[in-house]
Write a protein that holds these residues in place. Structure first.
Motif, PDB file in Angstrom:
ATOM      1  N   GLY A  51       0.827  -1.210   0.000  1.00 52.81           N
ATOM      2  CA  GLY A  51       0.000   0.000   0.000  1.00 52.81           C
ATOM      3  C   GLY A  51       0.854   1.250   0.000  1.00 52.81           C
ATOM      4  N   LEU A  54       2.429   1.741  -3.387  1.00 51.78           N
ATOM      5  CA  LEU A  54       1.437   2.246  -4.342  1.00 51.78           C
ATOM      6  C   LEU A  54       1.243   3.757  -4.144  1.00 51.78           C
ATOM      7  CD1 LEU A  54      -0.713   1.547  -6.532  1.00 51.78           C
ATOM      8  CD2 LEU A  54      -2.353   1.248  -4.656  1.00 51.78           C
ATOM      9  N   GLU A  55       1.279   4.165  -2.888  1.00 54.05           N
ATOM     10  CA  GLU A  55       1.115   5.582  -2.549  1.00 54.05           C
ATOM     11  C   GLU A  55       2.244   6.425  -3.145  1.00 54.05           C
ATOM     12  OE1 GLU A  55      -1.216   8.042  -1.261  1.00 54.05           O
ATOM     13  OE2 GLU A  55      -1.971   6.010  -1.352  1.00 54.05           O
ATOM     14  N   ILE A  57       4.281   5.634  -5.719  1.00 50.52           N
ATOM     15  CA  ILE A  57       4.627   5.387  -7.124  1.00 50.52           C
ATOM     16  C   ILE A  57       4.402   6.685  -7.910  1.00 50.52           C
ATOM     17  CG2 ILE A  57       2.354   4.714  -8.043  1.00 50.52           C
ATOM     18  CD1 ILE A  57       3.697   2.300  -9.361  1.00 50.52           C
ATOM     19  N   PRO A  59       2.682   8.737 -10.294  1.00 52.00           N
ATOM     20  CA  PRO A  59       1.376   8.493 -10.931  1.00 52.00           C
ATOM     21  C   PRO A  59       1.448   8.699 -12.442  1.00 52.00           C
ATOM     22  CG  PRO A  59       1.219  10.140  -9.157  1.00 52.00           C
ATOM     23  CD  PRO A  59       2.666   9.925  -9.436  1.00 52.00           C
ATOM     24  N   GLU A  60       0.598   7.998 -13.150  1.00 48.09           N
ATOM     25  CA  GLU A  60       0.550   8.140 -14.602  1.00 48.09           C
ATOM     26  C   GLU A  60      -0.852   8.616 -14.983  1.00 48.09           C
ATOM     27  OE1 GLU A  60       2.362   4.847 -16.650  1.00 48.09           O
ATOM     28  OE2 GLU A  60       1.288   5.364 -18.494  1.00 48.09           O
ATOM     29  N   ALA A  61      -0.922   9.751 -15.679  1.00 45.98           N
ATOM     30  CA  ALA A  61      -2.224  10.362 -15.974  1.00 45.98           C
ATOM     31  C   ALA A  61      -3.158   9.372 -16.663  1.00 45.98           C
ATOM     32  CB  ALA A  61      -2.016  11.583 -16.866  1.00 45.98           C
ATOM     33  N   VAL A  62      -4.407   9.342 -16.204  1.00 42.54           N
ATOM     34  CA  VAL A  62      -5.379   8.489 -16.881  1.00 42.54           C
ATOM     35  C   VAL A  62      -6.159   9.340 -17.876  1.00 42.54           C
ATOM     36  CG1 VAL A  62      -5.625   6.846 -14.985  1.00 42.54           C
ATOM     37  CG2 VAL A  62      -7.102   8.838 -15.055  1.00 42.54           C
TER      38      VAL A  62
ATOM     39  N   PHE B  51     -11.079   8.056  -6.921  1.00 43.79           N
ATOM     40  CA  PHE B  51     -10.645   7.784  -8.291  1.00 43.79           C
ATOM     41  C   PHE B  51      -9.505   8.733  -8.663  1.00 43.79           C
ATOM     42  CE2 PHE B  51     -10.587   7.942 -12.838  1.00 43.79           C
ATOM     43  CZ  PHE B  51     -10.935   6.670 -13.256  1.00 43.79           C
ATOM     44  N   HIS B  53      -7.409  10.116  -6.815  1.00 45.22           N
ATOM     45  CA  HIS B  53      -6.179   9.774  -6.113  1.00 45.22           C
ATOM     46  C   HIS B  53      -5.577   8.463  -6.615  1.00 45.22           C
ATOM     47  CE1 HIS B  53      -3.277   9.673  -2.828  1.00 45.22           C
ATOM     48  NE2 HIS B  53      -3.579   8.396  -2.697  1.00 45.22           N
ATOM     49  N   PHE B  54      -6.410   7.439  -6.696  1.00 47.67           N
ATOM     50  CA  PHE B  54      -5.863   6.100  -6.948  1.00 47.67           C
ATOM     51  C   PHE B  54      -5.689   5.757  -8.426  1.00 47.67           C
ATOM     52  CE2 PHE B  54      -7.305   5.147  -2.526  1.00 47.67           C
ATOM     53  CZ  PHE B  54      -6.066   4.766  -2.046  1.00 47.67           C
ATOM     54  N   ALA B  55      -6.578   6.235  -9.302  1.00 45.34           N
ATOM     55  CA  ALA B  55      -6.510   5.788 -10.704  1.00 45.34           C
ATOM     56  C   ALA B  55      -5.126   6.009 -11.328  1.00 45.34           C
ATOM     57  CB  ALA B  55      -7.621   6.447 -11.519  1.00 45.34           C
ATOM     58  N   PRO B  56      -4.513   7.202 -11.171  1.00 48.69           N
ATOM     59  CA  PRO B  56      -3.188   7.386 -11.783  1.00 48.69           C
ATOM     60  C   PRO B  56      -2.109   6.491 -11.157  1.00 48.69           C
ATOM     61  CG  PRO B  56      -4.194   9.493 -11.202  1.00 48.69           C
ATOM     62  CD  PRO B  56      -5.010   8.439 -10.542  1.00 48.69           C
ATOM     63  N   ARG B  57      -2.263   6.184  -9.877  1.00 49.45           N
ATOM     64  CA  ARG B  57      -1.299   5.285  -9.226  1.00 49.45           C
ATOM     65  C   ARG B  57      -1.517   3.849  -9.698  1.00 49.45           C
ATOM     66  NH1 ARG B  57      -1.982   9.487  -6.084  1.00 49.45           N
ATOM     67  NH2 ARG B  57      -0.137  10.292  -5.027  1.00 49.45           N
ATOM     68  N   LEU B  58      -2.773   3.455  -9.800  1.00 51.46           N
ATOM     69  CA  LEU B  58      -3.068   2.103 -10.282  1.00 51.46           C
ATOM     70  C   LEU B  58      -2.583   1.933 -11.717  1.00 51.46           C
ATOM     71  CD1 LEU B  58      -6.659   1.651  -8.808  1.00 51.46           C
ATOM     72  CD2 LEU B  58      -4.592   0.399  -8.123  1.00 51.46           C
ATOM     73  N   SER B  98      -4.945   2.711   1.142  1.00 53.16           N
ATOM     74  CA  SER B  98      -3.999   2.349   0.080  1.00 53.16           C
ATOM     75  C   SER B  98      -3.687   0.862   0.093  1.00 53.16           C
ATOM     76  CB  SER B  98      -2.689   3.109   0.246  1.00 53.16           C
ATOM     77  OG  SER B  98      -2.942   4.482   0.330  1.00 53.16           O
TER      78      SER B  98
END
Lengths: 228, 211
Positions: A51, A54-55, A57, A59-62, B51, B53-58, B98
């Motif tokens: 967790g 993941l916090e 990492i 981030p990659e824009a969606v 979403f 917060h988490f979507a770009p990390r996922l 998380s």
């Protein structure tokens, strides 16, 4: 109830928590976890590490339309009902011999399984796993149950990969000590181990990710049959 | 054009969230609060914030697992839908938001990318051997403890020697057991193991330190 004394160790548990182990190896580790509260705590902590990673990492824009697309689908996906709280029976329920998750693969009565005799006092039974679509055939780990009669030891063997042996009933003794219910033996290529079943015999889950090779004279006879 | 939904700087785990376009932007709700709001009230604004917060990390996580961009987008949506559907079962005393989302994403990618089951314990199995010392029951205290230990964990993660942190990321993000990492990176297996063990020892100490 006693707790196990032989554990998978941190690195295998990290692989499990991170999701890097394949199904067969995960099955052995998870079934050990059912019998080992101390490793369960370790895995919970390792998941917390997942967790935290993941916090942090990058981030990659969606896709900007992605949120809208998901919001539009929420109504098709009603909440999954919370599992009913388990009814606590007034008298203790019998403890199944085979813990989950192994029980959903083989049931709770090993005597009803289609055993194959390998040699006197030694039977085995392959455990079917999800069909894997990736990877060359034979590259994945295999899981099988082994049943050894009292005092029986499989012929001496070495491993190309690792072999995990989880005791479910009875026990065995090898160079590393005595193994009882819940104990997990992890043997790699460097170990030429010689387990011998204890007086009450031994039922265990054996998982190997490499070809098992029996050494010595009996090996010449057995190797064709035990193709892990 | 793809624009980031969140600022690039990572959020502190349990600090107030800053969200774009959600009605309560600027409020001091934590991720855990929002997840609870989704579970309790089917709160769509809270879900949108999660979403964001988490979507770009996922997506970053799934790309490192070998997904192409389109596949990762699709899988991110599937994971977030599971977050929506399962939010009711989230227990903040057991895990940070998380950590909970991480386990959902991990299991979903094993299911979709590897087409394998992930064998897991059943907490209600009568064959489960219980802990010798039962968990403390006070839920509010435990929630606070879980949040505090998550904060300590993140700090400890930043302080890890780079070679340990690097291996830890490989172990969690690349879908490869440590034996394969050893071969691919040309690092002796013993070194991989000892670095992972040392890293875990430090992190465990941070997690368990209640002082």
């Amino acid at each position: 109830m006693t707790v196990p004394t032989h554990h998978p160790g941190d690195t295998l548990l990290i692989d499990y928590a991170g999701g890097a182990l394949d199904e067969a190896v995960s099955l052995a580790v998870a079934t050990h976890l059912a019998l080992c509260p101390c490793c369960r705590l370790n895995v919970a902590e390792m998941e917390a590490v997942g967790g935290a990673l993941l916090e942090e990492i990058e981030p990659e824009a969606v896709d900007p339309t992605s949120l809208e697309a998901v919001l539009a689908r929420l109504d098709e996906h009603p909440p999954l009902p919370r599992a009913a709280a388990p009814v606590r029976p007034s008298k203790p329920v019998p403890v199944p011999l085979i813990p989950e998750p192994l029980r959903r693969y083989i049931g709770d009565d090993p005597s009803r399984l289609p055993w194959t005799r390998l040699m006197r006092g030694m039977d085995c039974c392959d455990i079917p796993l999800s069909r894997t679509l990736s990877g060359p055939p034979g590259s994945r780990s295999k899981a099988r149950l082994m049943r050894l009669g009292p005092g029986v030891g499989p012929p001496h063997h070495t491993h190309r990969g690792i072999e995990l042996t989880l005791v479910l009933d009875g026990g065995f003794t090898d160079d590393l000590g005595q193994f009882g219910r819940g104990d997990l033996s992890v043997a790699d290529g460097s170990i030429r181990h010689r387990p011998v079943a204890d007086e009450e015999g031994c039922l265990c889950l054996a998982v190997t990710d490499g070809l098992l090779r029996f050494t010595g004279a009996l090996g010449l006879i057995l190797n064709p049959f035990v193709k892990f | 054009m793809v624009r980031p939904l969140v600022p690039r700087a990572p959020f502190p785990l349990n600090a107030p969230m800053q969200d774009i376009g959600s009605p309560d932007a600027g409020s001091d709700q934590t991720l855990e609060d929002r997840l609870l709001a989704v579970g309790r009230d089917r709160d769509r604004a809270a879900f949108a914030a999660l979403f964001g917060h988490f979507a770009p990390r996922l997506k970053a996580y799934l790309r490192r697992q070998g997904c192409d961009a389109a596949g990762a987008e699709e899988l991110v949506q599937e994971v977030m839908l599971l977050v929506w559907r399962r939010a009711e079962t989230y227990d903040p005393a057991q895990a940070s938001a998380s950590t909970w989302v991480f386990t959902i994403a991990r299991n979903k990618r094993i299911d979709v990318l590897r087409r394998e089951q992930r064998p897991e314990i059943d907490p209600d199995d009568p064959a489960l051997v219980p802990a010798l010392v039962p968990d403390r029951p006070e839920s509010a205290d435990r929630r606070l403890e879980t949040q505090e230990s998550a904060g300590r964990l993140r700090a400890a993660l930043k302080d890890l020697p780079p070679e340990q942190a690097e291996l830890l990321r490989l172990a969690y993000f690349e879908d490869k057991p440590h034996s394969v990492i050893s071969i691919e990176r040309g690092i002796p297996l013993g070194t991989v193991k000892s670095r992972l063990r040392l890293a875990m020892e430090r992190l465990r100490k941070a997690l368990r330190d209640t002082a």
